[in-house]
Design a protein around this motif. Structure first.
Motif: not given
Ligand code: NAD
Ligand code: MG
Length: 398
Positions: A153, A161, A165, A168-171, A173, A237-238
Motif C-alpha cells: 500500500t 499528493h 489522495f 480523489f475519487d478512485f472509483e 476515474l 494518480f491515473p
C-alpha cells in the motif's frame, strides 16, 4: 471497519522510519512520541547523523539502527552500547533494514539514495508512507508495478499528493477532469529576476511557510520541487500530463485540489505542518489527533492565487517536458538536479546555475530506453557524472 495491517488486533503497530533524523523523520517520531503504546519501532536509519540517530533509537527503544555511511559503524555501535538496539551500517544494510517485518514504513530518505530501500519495503508488501518523491520521479513505473505485484500500500506523504489522495475519487476515474497542485512559490516568488543569480544558500533554504530539509527547500526556491511533484502526481494518480496543473498560492493553506467533470473542485486545507499528512498515512484509513495548529481562515483573511511564471521558474518547463517525454528524461532531470543543488549548497555554483545545469545535462544526454532498475541506475549515474563535470570541468576552466 478496522484494518490490522498484518499485526495482531490491538497490538502495537510495528514501524520502520527510513531517514529518521531528517525533517520528515523527526515529525514522524514526534507523532510516535505522543502515543508510544500504539507503536513498536523496528528500524531507524540515517546517513551520517550518528548522535541524533542514537538518541532517537534510545528514546523509542528501536530494535535496529542503521547508518548509511559505513565508516560510522563503530561510532554508532559505541553510542548505542548497552541499549539493546542492534546496529548496522552501509548501503546494503539500509536495504536490508527495509526488509525487516514492520507493518508501516516511512520512506523519508532524501534523493535517489532512497530508491533501493523504498523498493525493498514495497517488495515485501508493507504499507509505505512515501515522502521520498525522487524515487517515484526516477523509477515511478517500476515502483508501481512492484506495488501491484506485492500488494503493498503506497500512501503519499507529500502534502500536495496527500491532499489529492484525500479528495480523489478512485472509483470514478473518468469523472476526474484535472488535478491542481498548489505551490507557494518559495522565498523568491517576488524577487527581481535579475537578482536571482546572487541569492545565497541561506536565503534559498529560508522557506516562508514550511520547515524542511535543505535539498527540498532549495528545490522549492527554484520550483524544481513542484516540477518533481508533477511527475510524482503523474505516477500516483491515473491522469494524463495535460490534466496536471500548477497554481501559485503563497499562503500554503490549500494543499491541492481535484476538479471534476461537473465543475466541482474538491480541496484539502490545513496549516502548513507535515505532521498532518504524516498522521493521515500513519492512521489510514482512520484518522488520529495531531498537535498541528488549527486552520483559522478568519485570522488569515485572504488567500491569493496566480499563474506560474516559467520565465522566473524554468524548472517547471523542464519538468513538464521530462514528464511528457517519460523514460530516461525524469531520471536525468532528477540526477542533475541533485548534483546541482548540492553544489549550490556548497557555494560552488550560483542559484540560477542549478536549473541551467539541469537543462544542459538534459540536452547533453542520450535518452536510452528504460527497461528495468539497472537502466534507471545507469542513467542516474551518468546524469550525475555529466552534471558534475559541467560544474567542475576536469581540466581547463578554474
Ligand atoms: P532531510 O534532509 O531533512 O532528511 C533526510 C534524511 O535522509 C536524513 O535522515 C538523512 O540522514 C537521510 N539521508 C540523506 N542522504 C542519505 C543517503 N545518501 N543515504 C541514506 N540516508 C540518507 O530531508 P527531508 O526534508 O526530511 O525530506 C525527506 C524526503 O521527503 C525528500 O525526498 C523530500 O523531498 C520529501 N518531502 C519532505 C517534506 C518536508 O517537509 N521536509 C515535505 C514533502 C516531501
Ligand atoms: Mg510538497
Amino acid at each position: 471497519m478496522s484494518l490490522s495491517f498484518g499485526g495482531a488486533e490491538g497490538a502495537p503497530r510495528r514501524l520502520s522510519i527510513l531517514g529518521a533524523t531528517g525533517s520528515i523523520g523527526c515529525s514522524t517520531l514526534d507523532l510516535v512520541a505522543r502515543d508510544p503504546e500504539a507503536y513498536d519501532v523496528e528500524v531507524l536509519t540515517a546517513f551520517r547523523s550518528v548522535d541524533a540517530l542514537a538518541e532517537q533509537a534510545r528514546n523509542v527503544e528501536a530494535k535496529l539502527a542503521v547508518v548509511g555511511d559505513e565508516s560510522l559503524y563503530k561510532d554508532l555501535k559505541d553510542s548505542l552500547w548497552g541499549s539493546g538496539t542492534e546496529v548496522a551500517a552501509g548501503t546494503s544494510a539500509l536495504v536490508e533494514a527495509a526488509t525487516r517485518p514492520s507493518e508501516w514504513v516511512m520512506a523519508g530518505i532524501v534523493g535517489a539514495a532512497g530508491l533501493a530501500p523504498t523498493l525493498a519495503a514495497v517488495r515485501r508488501g508493507a504499507v509505505v508512507a512515501l515522502a521520498n518523491k525522487e524515487c517515484l520521479v526516477c523509477a515511478g513505473e517500476l515502483m508501481l508495478d512492484e506495488v501491484r505485484d506485492s500488494e503493498a500500500t503506497l500512501l503519499p506523504v507529500d502534502s500536495e499528493h496527500n491532499a489529492i489522495f484525500q479528495v480523489f475519487d478512485f472509483e470514478r476515474l473518468e469523472r476526474v477532469e484535472r488535478i491542481v497542485l498548489t505551490a507557494s512559490g518559495g522565498p523568491f516568488l517576488n524577487t527581481d529576476v535579475a537578482e536571482l543569480s546572487q541569492v545565497t544558500p541561506e536565503q534559498a533554504v529560508a522557506h516562508p511557510n514550511w520547515d524542511m530539509g535543505a535539498k527540498i527547500s532549495v528545490d522549492s526556491a527554484t520550483m524544481m520541487n513542484k516540477g518533481l511533484e508533477m511527475i510524482e502526481a503523474h505516477h500516483l494518480f491515473p491522469v494524463a500530463p495535460h490534466q496536471i496543473e500548477v497554481l501559485m498560492h503563497p499562503q500554503s493553506v490549500i494543499h491541492s485540489m481535484v476538479g471534476y467533470v461537473d465543475g466541482s473542485v474538491l480541496a484539502q486545507l490545513g496549516e502548513p505542518d507535515m505532521r498532518t499528512p504524516i498522521a493521515y498515512t500513519l492512521a489510514w484509513p482512520d484518522r488520529i489527533a495531531t498537535p498541528s495548529a488549527r486552520l483559522d481562515l478568519a485570522r488569515i483573511g485572504t488567500l491569493t492565487f496566480q499563474s506560474p511564471d516559467e520565465v522566473r521558474f524554468p524548472a517547471l518547463r523542464l519538468a513538464r517536458e521530462a514528464m511528457e517525454a517519460g523514460g530516461a528524461a525524469p531520471i536525468i532531470l532528477n540526477g542533475a538536479n541533485e548534483v546541482a543543488v548540492a553544489a549550490f549548497l556548497e557555494r560552488r555554483i550560483g542559484f540560477t546555475d542549478i536549473i541551467a545545469t539541469v537543462e544542459a545535462t538534459l540536452s547533453a544526454m542520450p535518452r536510452i530506453a528504460i527497461n528495468g532498475l539497472d537502466d534507471v541506475l545507469v542513467v542516474d549515474r551518468e546524469s550525475r557524472r555529466i552534471a558534475g563535470a559541467m560544474i567542475s570541468p576536469p581540466s581547463g576552466r578554474a
